[in-house]
Design an enzyme around this catalytic site. Structure first.
Site, PDB file in Angstrom:
ATOM      1  N   ASP A  96       0.812  -1.205   0.000  1.00  7.79           N
ATOM      2  CA  ASP A  96       0.000   0.000   0.000  1.00  7.79           C
ATOM      3  C   ASP A  96       0.849   1.260   0.000  1.00  7.79           C
ATOM      4  OD1 ASP A  96       0.715  -0.729   2.702  1.00  7.79           O
ATOM      5  OD2 ASP A  96      -0.687   0.797   3.422  1.00  7.79           O
ATOM      6  N   GLU A 100      -0.015  -1.149   5.660  1.00  4.95           N
ATOM      7  CA  GLU A 100       1.070  -0.708   6.543  1.00  4.95           C
ATOM      8  C   GLU A 100       0.968   0.775   6.850  1.00  4.95           C
ATOM      9  OE1 GLU A 100       4.962   0.919   7.751  1.00  4.95           O
ATOM     10  OE2 GLU A 100       3.785   1.411   5.955  1.00  4.95           O
TER      11      GLU A 100
END
Length: 359
Positions: A80, A132
């Site tokens: 991400d 994350e």
């Protein structure tokens, strides 16, 4: 859940293949919460390189290669990104785009290095984790469903640097209420009470001198306030062995009748330079560049999640300038990326040899 057939050996990856992998990963948007497309792409790419690969129940891309009976070396990066960033483009030896540094560059490095490592007797697991940049949902799922004997976290450290520690984080809200009153009333309103509270907290921990890594660093993330209600969100970067309970008791003393809600508690982590993972990375860096550095980071990463939970050798490595993280000019130099691939390949082999050696 998507799965492919098992495999134990990868193959050499050409320069153009390695660059194409990273370019295509960066070109797929993957803001936190919307990583499915890049996860599927990464699974397909790992499959072509000889991994057994699948997307797990949390949305992580998982690739496994090597000896299934050997010790496990996990390489965990994240899929991400934060929103925004420059348009994706190749400009000579530089790749621009959101995620090129944080952290698709490090993850692509892991995929290529694991594919071409010859870590005889070891099992290598590459994880492209989700979320994350928010709550590390992917890393928490990995902690609950897998285990490893050693872990490399993929974050931009710079090609010649090993990160051996991250500060922790304590994030909480503070809500203050006061009765409706005219602005001429001498009693402080909710906005004034909140401002005084924040200034008291900030000044108490505004310590001059010493290492920032070793002290608490509070930051006011947001404040919405009027005469009757004030809502603050505060994030504190915390040092090792931080006493969260005692600190929150102190905050409650400063905040009076305010309502506190804890949003996140993530402990700080630090490993030793003598840690087998740090040692393998540093040895490989020295072999390729002549000098290795060790650093402590003031933010957090998935190292904060896996390290305390598993208590195995762990360190962070990846190409890219960390000052480019989340910036509108994010880019990675491709020669550095390719050098990091060579270094990480060497480090995996060194680490596997050490894990296979009798104690």
């Amino acid at each position: 859940m998507t799965r492919t057939s098992p495999a134990t050996t990868g193959r050499a990856v050409s320069r153009s293949e390695a660059i194409d992998l990273l370019h295509r990963m960066v070109a797929i948007p993957s803001v936190s919460g919307d990583e499915r497309d890049v996860a599927e792409f990464v699974v397909g790419a790992m499959t072509e390189l000889g991994f057994e690969a699948h997307v797990d129940d949390a949305g992580n891309a998982i690739g496994v290669i090597g000896d299934p009976s050997g010790p496990t070396v996990m390489l965990l990066g994240h899929l991400d990104t934060v929103p925004g960033g420059p348009p994706v483009r190749l400009d000579g030896e530089r790749l621009h785009g959101r995620g090129s540094v944080d952290a698709k560059g490090p993850l692509a490095t892991m995929i290529v290095a694991a594919a071409q490592a010859r870590a005889a007797g070891a099992r290598i697991v590459v994880v492209g984790a989700v979320d994350e940049e928010r709550d590390s949902v992917g890393a928490h799922h990995v902690v609950a469903t897998q285990h490893a004997d050693a872990v490399v976290i993929g974050e931009p450290s710079g090609v010649g640097t090993v990160v051996v520690g991250y500060k922790g984080v304590l994030r909480f809200t503070c809500t203050m209420r006061r009765p409706q009153a005219h602005t001429s009333t001498p009693e402080p309103n909710a906005a004034e009470v909140a401002a005084a509270f924040w200034e008291s907290l900030r000044s108490r921990y505004a310590v001059d001198g010493g290492r920032v890594f070793d002290r608490l660093s509070p930051t006011l993330i947001s404040m919405k306030a009027d005469l009757v209600r004030a809502d603050l969100v505060i994030s504190c970067r915390t040092p090792l062995n931080f006493d969260t309970t005692a600190f929150l008791a102190e905050v409650r003393g400063l905040a009076g009748d305010a309502e506190l809600t804890v949003l996140e508690v993530t402990p700080a982590i630090r490993s030793s330079r003598a840690d087998p993972v740090a040692r393998a990375l540093a040895g490989a860096i020295r072999a390729h560049t002549g000098n290795a550095e060790f650093k402590l980071k003031l933010g957090t990463s998935d190292m904060n999640v896996l390290g305390p939970a598993w208590r195995v050798p762990i360190a962070t490595y990846g190409p890219g300038d960390p000052h480019q993280d989340h910036t509108p000019t994010e880019h990675i130099d491709l020669p550095e990326y390719l050098l990091a691939v060579a270094i990480l390949t060497d480090a995996i082999n060194r680490l596997a040899t050490e894990l296979m050696s009798p104690s």
